[in-house]
Write an enzyme that holds these catalytic residues in place. Structure first.
Site, PDB file in Angstrom:
ATOM      1  N   GLU A 145      -4.210  30.972 -63.620  1.00  0.00           N
ATOM      2  CA  GLU A 145      -5.619  30.530 -63.081  1.00  0.00           C
ATOM      3  C   GLU A 145      -6.606  31.071 -64.124  1.00  0.00           C
ATOM      4  OE1 GLU A 145      -5.765  32.345 -59.142  1.00  0.00           O
ATOM      5  OE2 GLU A 145      -4.445  30.934 -58.526  1.00  0.00           O
ATOM      6  N   ALA A 182     -10.934  32.099 -64.800  1.00  0.00           N
ATOM      7  CA  ALA A 182     -12.155  32.311 -63.917  1.00  0.00           C
ATOM      8  C   ALA A 182     -13.114  31.235 -64.233  1.00  0.00           C
ATOM      9  CB  ALA A 182     -13.085  33.486 -64.785  1.00  0.00           C
ATOM     10  N   GLU A 184       4.581  24.451 -62.309  1.00  0.00           N
ATOM     11  CA  GLU A 184       5.424  23.311 -62.515  1.00  0.00           C
ATOM     12  C   GLU A 184       4.934  22.737 -63.781  1.00  0.00           C
ATOM     13  OE1 GLU A 184       3.710  23.849 -59.554  1.00  0.00           O
ATOM     14  OE2 GLU A 184       4.421  22.739 -57.895  1.00  0.00           O
TER      15      GLU A 184
HETATM   16  N1  THU Z   1      -0.294  26.026 -57.516  1.00  0.00           N
HETATM   17  C1  THU Z   1       0.975  25.790 -58.096  1.00  0.00           C
HETATM   18  O1  THU Z   1       1.127  26.514 -59.012  1.00  0.00           O
HETATM   19  N2  THU Z   1       1.690  24.751 -57.929  1.00  0.00           N
HETATM   20  C2  THU Z   1       1.519  23.777 -56.600  1.00  0.00           C
HETATM   21  O2  THU Z   1       2.155  23.110 -56.608  1.00  0.00           O
HETATM   22  C3  THU Z   1       0.345  24.107 -55.784  1.00  0.00           C
HETATM   23  C4  THU Z   1      -0.732  25.033 -56.327  1.00  0.00           C
HETATM   24  C5  THU Z   1      -1.411  27.112 -57.942  1.00  0.00           C
HETATM   25  C6  THU Z   1      -2.406  26.488 -58.424  1.00  0.00           C
HETATM   26  C7  THU Z   1      -3.370  28.075 -57.805  1.00  0.00           C
HETATM   27  O3  THU Z   1      -3.283  28.715 -58.906  1.00  0.00           O
HETATM   28  C8  THU Z   1      -2.678  28.389 -56.667  1.00  0.00           C
HETATM   29  O4  THU Z   1      -1.486  27.618 -56.709  1.00  0.00           O
HETATM   30  C9  THU Z   1      -3.523  27.934 -55.660  1.00  0.00           C
HETATM   31  O5  THU Z   1      -3.984  26.502 -55.366  1.00  0.00           O
END
Ligand code: THU
Length: 144
Positions: free
Chosen positions: A51, A53, A62
């Site tokens: 993630e 900021a 993925e």
């Molecule tokens: N996220 C993933 O890494 N893979 C997914 O298939 C769905 C969402 C992550 C993105 C973000 O950091 C967090 O989960 C919340 O959406």
């Protein structure tokens, strides 16, 4: 490594996804995701969500796994496993499905953590039917 039994493959991938999950950088959502995939040579590649900021720059686990694999020399993705920690299967988001459609065959197995019910196996084509692909760009009749 290329397990013969599809269930073994699923276990291997989900175990690797769980093992890497703690490395997620998810200070904003608190939602850690781990992903692992097998390439055409049977090599394992992993990813976690990263993630930022500036929220929109976040990358899903993925896609990080896919991009890691490509950077390591992989050409095709044979199977992918993904885990969250909601106790339910974590389906890949639409953007990740589209990226997978470029680099994996339609019958590529997508293994999801099954929570109490055990792992689930889906195919990429079931998760993303009628994917937009490179062939569309070559077909003049598909232009507006
Ligand atoms: N996220 C993933 O890494 N893979 C997914 O298939 C769905 C969402 C992550 C993105 C973000 O950091 C967090 O989960 C919340 O959406």
């Amino acid at each position: 490594m290329r397990p013969e039994d599809p269930a073994d493959e699923g276990r291997t991938l989900l175990q690797a996804a769980y093992a890497i999950q703690a490395r997620a950088h998810a200070p904003y959502s608190g939602f850690r995701v781990g992903a692992a995939l097998l390439d055409e040579q049977g090599r394992l590649h992993v990813g976690v969500n990263v993630e930022n900021a500036s929220y929109g720059l976040t990358l899903c686990a993925e896609r990080v796994a896919v991009f890691n694999a490509i950077a390591a020399g992989a050409r095709r993705i044979r199977a992918l496993g993904v885990v969250g920690h909601s106790g339910r299967p974590l389906p890949p988001c639409g953007a990740c499905r589209q990226v997978l459609a470029e680099l994996a065959d339609p019958d590529c197995s997508i293994w999801l953590d099954g929570g109490t019910a055990g792992p689930q196996r889906h195919t990429l084509s079931a998760l993303l039917p009628l994917a937009f692909q490179a062939a569309e760009l070559m077909d003049p009749s598909s232009l507006p």
